[in-house]
Design a protein around this motif. Structure first.
Motif, PDB file in Angstrom:
ATOM      1  N   GLY A  38      -6.136 -42.921  83.014  1.00 55.05           N
ATOM      2  CA  GLY A  38      -6.179 -43.241  84.428  1.00 55.05           C
ATOM      3  C   GLY A  38      -6.920 -44.531  84.680  1.00 55.05           C
ATOM      4  N   LEU A  39      -7.197 -44.796  85.945  1.00 55.45           N
ATOM      5  CA  LEU A  39      -7.859 -46.036  86.318  1.00 55.45           C
ATOM      6  C   LEU A  39      -9.255 -46.127  85.704  1.00 55.45           C
ATOM      7  CD1 LEU A  39      -7.747 -48.661  87.881  1.00 55.45           C
ATOM      8  CD2 LEU A  39      -8.568 -47.425  89.902  1.00 55.45           C
ATOM      9  N   VAL A  74      -6.559 -65.237  89.375  1.00 55.62           N
ATOM     10  CA  VAL A  74      -5.904 -65.086  88.068  1.00 55.62           C
ATOM     11  C   VAL A  74      -6.149 -66.322  87.206  1.00 55.62           C
ATOM     12  CG1 VAL A  74      -3.656 -64.994  86.918  1.00 55.62           C
ATOM     13  CG2 VAL A  74      -4.135 -63.473  88.828  1.00 55.62           C
ATOM     14  N   GLU A  75      -6.064 -67.511  87.814  1.00 54.16           N
ATOM     15  CA  GLU A  75      -6.278 -68.759  87.076  1.00 54.16           C
ATOM     16  C   GLU A  75      -7.701 -68.832  86.523  1.00 54.16           C
ATOM     17  OE1 GLU A  75      -5.282 -71.729  89.909  1.00 54.16           O
ATOM     18  OE2 GLU A  75      -3.111 -71.338  89.819  1.00 54.16           O
ATOM     19  N   PHE A  76      -8.657 -68.319  87.278  1.00 55.99           N
ATOM     20  CA  PHE A  76     -10.055 -68.308  86.813  1.00 55.99           C
ATOM     21  C   PHE A  76     -10.176 -67.434  85.570  1.00 55.99           C
ATOM     22  CE2 PHE A  76     -14.406 -66.893  86.564  1.00 55.99           C
ATOM     23  CZ  PHE A  76     -15.155 -67.993  86.963  1.00 55.99           C
ATOM     24  N   HIS A  77      -9.643 -66.211  85.650  1.00 60.60           N
ATOM     25  CA  HIS A  77      -9.739 -65.288  84.515  1.00 60.60           C
ATOM     26  C   HIS A  77      -8.966 -65.812  83.306  1.00 60.60           C
ATOM     27  CE1 HIS A  77     -11.947 -61.960  86.337  1.00 60.60           C
ATOM     28  NE2 HIS A  77     -11.287 -62.217  87.449  1.00 60.60           N
ATOM     29  N   ASP A  78      -7.822 -66.440  83.549  1.00 61.79           N
ATOM     30  CA  ASP A  78      -7.048 -67.007  82.441  1.00 61.79           C
ATOM     31  C   ASP A  78      -7.830 -68.105  81.730  1.00 61.79           C
ATOM     32  OD1 ASP A  78      -4.925 -65.332  82.856  1.00 61.79           O
ATOM     33  OD2 ASP A  78      -3.697 -66.788  83.945  1.00 61.79           O
ATOM     34  N   ALA A  89      -4.132 -52.719  86.227  1.00 61.31           N
ATOM     35  CA  ALA A  89      -5.190 -52.198  87.109  1.00 61.31           C
ATOM     36  C   ALA A  89      -4.890 -52.548  88.565  1.00 61.31           C
ATOM     37  CB  ALA A  89      -6.548 -52.745  86.690  1.00 61.31           C
ATOM     38  N   MET A  90      -4.456 -53.779  88.803  1.00 62.15           N
ATOM     39  CA  MET A  90      -4.148 -54.189  90.172  1.00 62.15           C
ATOM     40  C   MET A  90      -2.964 -53.403  90.729  1.00 62.15           C
ATOM     41  SD  MET A  90      -6.415 -56.212  91.209  1.00 62.15           S
ATOM     42  CE  MET A  90      -5.591 -56.650  92.754  1.00 62.15           C
ATOM     43  N   GLU A  91      -1.985 -53.138  89.882  1.00 64.92           N
ATOM     44  CA  GLU A  91      -0.836 -52.356  90.334  1.00 64.92           C
ATOM     45  C   GLU A  91      -1.252 -50.967  90.800  1.00 64.92           C
ATOM     46  OE1 GLU A  91       2.112 -52.183  87.311  1.00 64.92           O
ATOM     47  OE2 GLU A  91       2.453 -54.350  87.280  1.00 64.92           O
ATOM     48  N   LEU A  92      -2.233 -50.382  90.112  1.00 62.18           N
ATOM     49  CA  LEU A  92      -2.650 -49.018  90.432  1.00 62.18           C
ATOM     50  C   LEU A  92      -3.382 -48.913  91.768  1.00 62.18           C
ATOM     51  CD1 LEU A  92      -3.844 -47.715  86.947  1.00 62.18           C
ATOM     52  CD2 LEU A  92      -1.696 -47.240  88.095  1.00 62.18           C
ATOM     53  N   ILE A  93      -3.959 -50.033  92.241  1.00 63.64           N
ATOM     54  CA  ILE A  93      -4.720 -49.940  93.493  1.00 63.64           C
ATOM     55  C   ILE A  93      -4.160 -50.850  94.587  1.00 63.64           C
ATOM     56  CG2 ILE A  93      -6.859 -49.364  92.288  1.00 63.64           C
ATOM     57  CD1 ILE A  93      -7.780 -52.253  92.889  1.00 63.64           C
ATOM     58  N   TYR A 105     -13.980 -52.126  91.648  1.00 66.28           N
ATOM     59  CA  TYR A 105     -13.068 -51.001  91.425  1.00 66.28           C
ATOM     60  C   TYR A 105     -13.677 -49.610  91.617  1.00 66.28           C
ATOM     61  CZ  TYR A 105      -9.570 -54.081  89.290  1.00 66.28           C
ATOM     62  OH  TYR A 105      -8.629 -55.059  89.057  1.00 66.28           O
ATOM     63  N   ALA A 106     -14.995 -49.480  91.520  1.00 60.92           N
ATOM     64  CA  ALA A 106     -15.600 -48.152  91.449  1.00 60.92           C
ATOM     65  C   ALA A 106     -15.214 -47.248  92.615  1.00 60.92           C
ATOM     66  CB  ALA A 106     -17.122 -48.266  91.360  1.00 60.92           C
TER      67      ALA A 106
END
Length: 249
Positions: free
Chosen positions: A98-99, A155-159, A181-185, A233-234
């Motif tokens: 799960g998440l 996304v560019e920052f994390h990449d 993870a983003m899809e799930l929330i 996320y918590a």
């Protein structure tokens, strides 16, 4: 002791194994072409239907690309996170992962990525992180019902951080886990009332992590990465499952 029945391996599976092995060992480089169906039939000593089934499996797995009528033969493709993304998505959507488990893995992965980036990043990669953060700030006040531009800068920052690890596996896994993870929330985020406040918190976290990477403070960078993910996320994870995350903070 009881043994399980032996399963007969189909001929096309042996063809797939040999071609995959040739790709993995570098004997078949991305961009090269496999022999024609007729040549493959002769080399493997199998039927046309066996060759076609093997090519179908290889294409579905993203190993080769085959075009009908192309006389040059199937093309070997470069490694792609597509198959990995599909596998993790299936796992995340199953009853087994799960998440909470996904977030735990992402916290482990990203905290390590930030630690490595603090030591290994180049000036160009640091500049890419700084540019992405500026773009995030530029989109703080854009339409909060559409997170497209802000999310893309995120996304560019994390990449850029992942690229700074000099490890393509970190890049691929990070992209996949972040996306799943983003899809799930995403539905919960779409109906959040405090999206502007959320953006400000994300920018503040990223600014702190950037400072740590710039200064080479690897432990601080890793700790901040874990805390940022937890803070983000918590609330979407049941309290009973948050114990999985606490040891990483």
């Amino acid at each position: 002791m009881k043994f399980e029945p032996v399963t007969t391996v189909r001929a096309y599976e042996r063809v797939v194994e040999q071609i995959e092995h040739a790709v993995l060992t570098g004997r078949l480089a991305p961009g090269t072409r496999l022999p024609s169906e007729r040549e493959l039939m002769a080399q493997f000593e199998v039927s046309r239907s066996t060759v076609r089934e093997a090519l179908r499996v290889l294409q579905a797995a993203g190993v080769v690309r085959s075009r009908a009528g192309d006389p040059r033969g199937p093309e070997v493709l470069p490694p792609s996170p597509t198959t990995l993304r599909k596998s993790i998505r299936r796992l995340a959507q199953s009853a087994h992962i799960g998440l909470a488990e996904l977030l735990q893995f992402r916290m482990l992965l990203e905290s390590s990525a930030y630690r490595l980036a603090a030591h290994l990043r180049t000036e160009d990669q640091l500049a890419q992180m700084e540019l992405a953060l500026r773009r995030m700030r530029d989109h703080l006040d854009t339409d909060t019902t559409d997170d497209g531009a802000f999310s893309q800068a995120d996304v560019e920052f994390h990449d850029a951080v992942a690229q700074a690890t000099q490890n393509p596996l970190v890049v691929a896994c990070g992209e996949v886990v972040r996306g799943v993870a983003m899809e799930l929330i995403e539905n919960k985020l779409a109906h959040a009332d405090d999206r502007r406040d959320l953006r400000e918190k994300i920018v503040a976290h990223h600014a702190e992590m950037l400072d740590a990477v710039r200064e080479g403070a690897s432990e601080r960078a890793g700790t901040l990465a874990c805390q940022a993910l937890y803070d983000y996320y918590a609330e979407y994870i049941p309290e009973s499952q948050r114990a999985l995350l606490a040891p990483l903070l």
